[in-house]
Design an enzyme around this catalytic site. Structure first.
Site: not given
Ligand code: NAP
Ligand code: MN
Length: 265
Positions: A49, A151
């Site tokens: 993603d 935050d």
């Molecule tokens: P990442 O650090 O790799 O981790 C984010 C995780 O969220 C990954 O497992 C990613 O999937 C998953 N993800 C992304 N979009 C999603 C969606 N619409 N529905 C379900 N899961 C989703 O970061 P990244 O891959 O660059 O993704 C950016 C996103 O991370 C941001 O948009 C934010 O939503 C999310 N994020 C989450 C947290 C948290 O949950 N505490 C903190 C910071 C950011 P993949 O493993 O396939 O990449």
């Protein structure tokens, strides 16, 4: 000539999948250009993603439909697995797919006479720099609602509801609904500060206006789909739906709630 853009992240599996897919597509008379072709009929994103979201940001939310091949961890947006390339090409040529339309969220930041714009498919969040608390005056649809202290706040689309929003205790939203969810990040509730502790959900035609109050330096962080930008002296931030729509190919066995179940429990 039918052109398909193929992008891959840097993992070995993604690079190998890209090479193989290119060969297979060329055998089926598609052209796979080296660089992004804005006239292509499809964009294939190989990775997780995260790499899909990065591609959207890099090419500024193109109107061309996307399909994802999952070589990442979760792959919520991704539809195909690396061992399903032949099946994918077969179904694509036969047009055996549907297009899912996903809405995006926009933040307009006003700094003096300047305006900056940020777009997110998942979410936009506003928080403090260097772990500082923020004080945000929040209005919804023109009415002042609260002075948030904590935050930060996260504004998620339905597509982003399963990402950061969900980790913060926000609700999972079926992407067929058209709404924005505003989720607080560590809201303070003391006799000194009062903030909503749960998400609030807004209809598509209302926007959220944020007027920050600064204590020391006038800095804030805005994060669009994980991409950070520091804002200096932002006076006002307006968040609402954007006009960009992302089109995702979904094949016949796609069902949002089945996907949620398979990825979350
Ligand atoms: P990442 O650090 O790799 O981790 C984010 C995780 O969220 C990954 O497992 C990613 O999937 C998953 N993800 C992304 N979009 C999603 C969606 N619409 N529905 C379900 N899961 C989703 O970061 P990244 O891959 O660059 O993704 C950016 C996103 O991370 C941001 O948009 C934010 O939503 C999310 N994020 C989450 C947290 C948290 O949950 N505490 C903190 C910071 C950011 P993949 O493993 O396939 O990449
Ligand atoms: Mn990731």
């Amino acid at each position: 000539m039918r052109t398909i853009n193929v992008f891959a992240n840097d993992t070995e599996l993604s690079k190998a999948t890209k090479k193989l897919l290119k060969q297979k597509l060329e055998k089926s008379d598609f052209v796979v250009p080296q660089e992004f072709d804005p006239n292509a009929e499809l964009i294939v994103c190989i990775g997780g993603d995260g790499s899909f979201l990065e591609t959207l940001q890099k090419y500024e939310f193109p109107l061309i439909p996307f399909v994802g091949i999952n070589t990442g961890h979760l792959g919520f947006f991704q539809e195909i697995s690396p061992d399903g390339l032949d099946e994918f090409i077969f179904k694509y040529k036969q047009e055996k797919y549907e297009i899912q339309h996903l809405k995006t969220v926009k933040a307009e930041v006003i700094i003096g006479k300047n305006k900056k714009e940020f777009i997110g498919l998942n979410e936009i969040l506003i928080k403090g720099i260097r772990s500082r608390i923020v004080h945000l005056n929040i209005s919804i649809g023109g009415s002042f609602i609260e002075r948030f202290s904590g935050d930060g706040i996260l504004v998620s689309t339905p597509a982003g509801s399963t990402a950061y929003n969900y980790s913060l205790g926000g609700s999972i939203v079926d992407p067929r609904l058209s709404l924005l969810q505003v989720t607080p990040i560590a809201p303070m509730n003391t006799t000194a500060y009062r903030s909503f502790t749960s998400s609030v959900i807004l209809p598509p035609y209302l926007s959220i206006r944020i007027n920050p109050e600064y204590a020391k330096d006038k800095e804030l962080l805005i994060v669009a789909d994980g991409m950070e930008h520091i804002l200096q002296g932002a006076e006002e931030i307006i968040i609402g739906f954007s006009n960009y729509i992302i089109k995702l190919l979904r094949f016949e066995n796609y069902d949002f709630w089945t996907k949620v179940k398979s990825k979350f429990i």
